[in-house]
Design a protein around this motif. Structure first.
Motif, PDB file in Angstrom:
ATOM      1  N   ASP A 104       0.823  -1.210   0.000  1.00  0.00           N
ATOM      2  CA  ASP A 104       0.000   0.000   0.000  1.00  0.00           C
ATOM      3  C   ASP A 104       0.859   1.263   0.000  1.00  0.00           C
ATOM      4  OD1 ASP A 104      -2.698   1.323   0.310  1.00  0.00           O
ATOM      5  OD2 ASP A 104      -1.680   2.080   2.098  1.00  0.00           O
ATOM      6  N   VAL A 105       1.926   1.263   0.806  1.00  0.00           N
ATOM      7  CA  VAL A 105       2.816   2.422   0.841  1.00  0.00           C
ATOM      8  C   VAL A 105       3.395   2.684  -0.546  1.00  0.00           C
ATOM      9  CG1 VAL A 105       5.032   3.280   1.703  1.00  0.00           C
ATOM     10  CG2 VAL A 105       3.405   2.239   3.290  1.00  0.00           C
ATOM     11  N   GLN A 106       3.881   1.635  -1.182  1.00  0.00           N
ATOM     12  CA  GLN A 106       4.506   1.803  -2.484  1.00  0.00           C
ATOM     13  C   GLN A 106       3.476   2.119  -3.566  1.00  0.00           C
ATOM     14  OE1 GLN A 106       7.695   1.953  -2.300  1.00  0.00           O
ATOM     15  NE2 GLN A 106       7.979   2.480  -4.450  1.00  0.00           N
ATOM     16  N   MET A 107       2.269   1.563  -3.449  1.00  0.00           N
ATOM     17  CA  MET A 107       1.218   1.853  -4.412  1.00  0.00           C
ATOM     18  C   MET A 107       0.858   3.333  -4.397  1.00  0.00           C
ATOM     19  SD  MET A 107      -2.540   0.050  -4.801  1.00  0.00           S
ATOM     20  CE  MET A 107      -1.852  -1.585  -5.067  1.00  0.00           C
ATOM     21  N   GLY A 108       0.984   3.964  -3.230  1.00  0.00           N
ATOM     22  CA  GLY A 108       0.673   5.381  -3.110  1.00  0.00           C
ATOM     23  C   GLY A 108       1.827   6.304  -3.420  1.00  0.00           C
ATOM     24  N   HIS A 109       2.995   5.746  -3.769  1.00  0.00           N
ATOM     25  CA  HIS A 109       4.165   6.573  -4.084  1.00  0.00           C
ATOM     26  C   HIS A 109       3.910   7.332  -5.393  1.00  0.00           C
ATOM     27  CE1 HIS A 109       8.337   7.630  -5.097  1.00  0.00           C
ATOM     28  NE2 HIS A 109       8.583   7.462  -3.804  1.00  0.00           N
ATOM     29  N   PRO A 110       4.326   8.604  -5.463  1.00  0.00           N
ATOM     30  CA  PRO A 110       4.090   9.387  -6.692  1.00  0.00           C
ATOM     31  C   PRO A 110       4.595   8.714  -7.962  1.00  0.00           C
ATOM     32  CG  PRO A 110       4.842  10.824  -4.924  1.00  0.00           C
ATOM     33  CD  PRO A 110       4.950   9.424  -4.401  1.00  0.00           C
ATOM     34  N   SER A 111       5.663   7.929  -7.849  1.00  0.00           N
ATOM     35  CA  SER A 111       6.221   7.274  -9.041  1.00  0.00           C
ATOM     36  C   SER A 111       5.309   6.188  -9.592  1.00  0.00           C
ATOM     37  CB  SER A 111       7.592   6.670  -8.716  1.00  0.00           C
ATOM     38  OG  SER A 111       7.466   5.622  -7.758  1.00  0.00           O
ATOM     39  N   ASN A 112       4.293   5.783  -8.818  1.00  0.00           N
ATOM     40  CA  ASN A 112       3.414   4.705  -9.249  1.00  0.00           C
ATOM     41  C   ASN A 112       1.995   5.163  -9.590  1.00  0.00           C
ATOM     42  OD1 ASN A 112       5.150   2.407  -9.150  1.00  0.00           O
ATOM     43  ND2 ASN A 112       5.096   2.508  -6.903  1.00  0.00           N
ATOM     44  N   VAL A 113       1.742   6.457  -9.556  1.00  0.00           N
ATOM     45  CA  VAL A 113       0.400   6.958  -9.840  1.00  0.00           C
ATOM     46  C   VAL A 113      -0.033   6.589 -11.251  1.00  0.00           C
ATOM     47  CG1 VAL A 113      -1.003   9.035 -10.135  1.00  0.00           C
ATOM     48  CG2 VAL A 113       0.528   8.837  -8.158  1.00  0.00           C
ATOM     49  N   ASP A 114       0.814   6.876 -12.222  1.00  0.00           N
ATOM     50  CA  ASP A 114       0.461   6.578 -13.616  1.00  0.00           C
ATOM     51  C   ASP A 114       0.378   5.072 -13.856  1.00  0.00           C
ATOM     52  OD1 ASP A 114       0.352   9.265 -14.202  1.00  0.00           O
ATOM     53  OD2 ASP A 114       2.379   9.366 -15.030  1.00  0.00           O
ATOM     54  N   MET A 163      -0.890  -4.915 -10.040  1.00  0.00           N
ATOM     55  CA  MET A 163      -0.078  -3.773  -9.626  1.00  0.00           C
ATOM     56  C   MET A 163       1.037  -4.211  -8.675  1.00  0.00           C
ATOM     57  SD  MET A 163       0.317  -0.539 -10.009  1.00  0.00           S
ATOM     58  CE  MET A 163       1.262   0.780  -9.195  1.00  0.00           C
ATOM     59  N   ALA A 164       0.717  -5.086  -7.732  1.00  0.00           N
ATOM     60  CA  ALA A 164       1.733  -5.568  -6.789  1.00  0.00           C
ATOM     61  C   ALA A 164       2.851  -6.292  -7.528  1.00  0.00           C
ATOM     62  CB  ALA A 164       1.095  -6.481  -5.754  1.00  0.00           C
ATOM     63  N   VAL A 165       2.490  -7.120  -8.496  1.00  0.00           N
ATOM     64  CA  VAL A 165       3.509  -7.841  -9.273  1.00  0.00           C
ATOM     65  C   VAL A 165       4.329  -6.869 -10.104  1.00  0.00           C
ATOM     66  CG1 VAL A 165       3.858  -9.517 -11.131  1.00  0.00           C
ATOM     67  CG2 VAL A 165       2.260 -10.026  -9.261  1.00  0.00           C
ATOM     68  N   ARG A 166       3.690  -5.846 -10.677  1.00  0.00           N
ATOM     69  CA  ARG A 166       4.440  -4.859 -11.461  1.00  0.00           C
ATOM     70  C   ARG A 166       5.431  -4.092 -10.594  1.00  0.00           C
ATOM     71  NH1 ARG A 166      -0.106  -2.653 -15.855  1.00  0.00           N
ATOM     72  NH2 ARG A 166       0.441  -4.240 -17.423  1.00  0.00           N
ATOM     73  N   MET A 167       5.071  -3.844  -9.343  1.00  0.00           N
ATOM     74  CA  MET A 167       6.021  -3.186  -8.449  1.00  0.00           C
ATOM     75  C   MET A 167       7.164  -4.135  -8.102  1.00  0.00           C
ATOM     76  SD  MET A 167       3.664  -0.678  -6.073  1.00  0.00           S
ATOM     77  CE  MET A 167       2.793  -1.991  -5.233  1.00  0.00           C
TER      78      MET A 167
END
Length: 390
Positions: free
Chosen positions: A46-56, A88-92
């Motif tokens: 969740d923290v990483q999903m909300g990171h600005p680099s992951n918005v797009d 999304m989790a796998v893409r991160m």
């Protein structure tokens, strides 16, 4: 010559894993250490999903999966938000997998921790998404909460060739159930998850290997696996210790003989900055001399493992978390008792009964699942907002 740090010494004794998904931190540390595994949970996702680099990336993923669902000729097995979350989790993970030498780990839905079918289905969805993104099975692992139903799902996954880790583990019966499920690893939590935010419940002891109230259970789990391997020759789960608050606790994992420790990024920075001397180590030279280098990667981990050192051996016969009588090991923690129980039978009813009979394990498991369910809900809200923006 640069001073040897606590991080350097700990890496000699066990594998250091990173419990954080930020690729910038891994790049920052690449000249210091290449981490073995990268672990996560619903909080870190969740923290990483909300990171600005992951918005797009989140919007792109939401658009893509929504289109797939719209084109589906039958009702999709998973809710739309969960399918988006999983991809999304796998893409991160894809962003960081080449920055570690081992596996990336994601955790199945905590809200389905007591459903074998739902846990299995989410793990299969992860497996499909890892394949879609070119990450083979030897580079990922699925974290499974240590409930009776979920570990039955883990057993099926292992038989299918999908590696699992038993997580949110707080007692010896859960560790035995993971052996019966044939999980690759387990993550015993050294601390209650609530201690990270509420230090009033954290046991701030100087020598965690012998003074921390959870140390005895960890030593008993490690000895359980050592004895099981010696008796059967069968592979036993690797112990990936987790949920550390202090540097001293991380060093305790090395002294106890864990295969790995997964550490938060702030703790890694602290260990890197701390020069090492044997005299300063908790337990002093006695503890330092009892530590052994980790075995070669191609050696079965429990092969020729020695029993606990003289310093740790007394922990085999006590349980400080047993409020009724800390001077004794509860029957469910005893090797001769625990190895005779089939904890996975009848969808794990005996494991869940053992957890219910242990107030500490029951309370801490519930707290961990509550935390992760709340984080999962925050991620669902982010997915919903991404969908609404399309």
């Amino acid at each position: 010559m640069a001073a040897i740090s606590w991080l350097d010494v700990l890496e000699q004794e066990l594998n250091i894993d990173i419990d954080w998904m930020d690729p910038d931190f891994l790049v920052e540390m690449k000249d210091t250490i290449k981490f073995h595994d990268l672990t996560s949970n619903q909080n870190f996702v969740d923290v990483q999903m909300g990171h600005p680099s992951n918005v797009d990336l989140l919007r792109e993923t939401a658009r893509e999966v929504q289109a797939e669902y719209a084109a589906a000729t039958s009702t999709p097995e998973h809710p739309l938000w969960l399918a988006i979350y999983t991809r999304m989790a796998v893409r991160m993970c894809k962003k960081v997998v080449d920055l570690v030498s081992g596996r990336v780990l994601l955790q199945t839905s905590p809200s389905e921790a007591y459903s074998t079918a739902a846990t299995l289905a989410h793990a299969h969805l992860y497996d499909a998404e890892f394949a879609r993104h070119g990450i083979p099975r030897d580079r990922f692992c699925i974290k499974i909460p240590c409930t009776g139903p979920a570990l039955n799902a883990a057993k099926i996954l292992q038989e299918e060739g999908i590696q699992t880790l038993g997580t949110a583990l707080f007692g010896v019966p859960q560790a035995m159930a993971c052996s019966q499920a044939r999980t690759l690893s387990i993550s015993p939590y050294f601390n209650d998850v609530r201690a990270h935010d509420d230090r009033s419940i954290w046991p701030a002891v100087a020598d965690p290997a012998v003074e921390h109230p959870n140390a005895a259970r960890l030593v008993q789990i490690l000895d359980l696996y050592r004895r099981l391997y010696a008796a059967t020759g069968e592979r036993q789960p690797l112990v990936k210790n987790a949920s550390f608050v202090s540097q001293e606790e991380a060093l305790a994992a090395g002294e106890m003989g864990c295969q790995s420790a997964t550490l938060f990024h702030t703790l890694i920075r602290d260990l890197k900055a701390h020069p090492y001397t044997a005299a300063e180590r908790p337990g002093g030279a006695v503890a330092a001399n009892a530590c052994v280098p980790k075995p070669a990667a191609d050696t079965p981990f429990y092969k020729d493992r020695a029993p606990p050192s003289a310093r740790l051996a007394p922990l085999l016969s006590v349980d400080p978390l047993n409020a009724a009588d800390p001077s004794k090991v509860a029957a469910g923690n005893d090797y001769d008792t625990v190895t005779k129980v089939d904890y996975l039978a009848d969808n794990g009813k005996l494991l869940d009964a053992a957890i219910d009979a242990d107030p500490v394990a029951k309370d801490r498991l519930a707290a961990a699942l509550t935390l992760f369910i709340a984080c999962e809900k925050r991620s669902q809200d982010k997915v919903d907002k991404a969908l609404a923006s399309l």
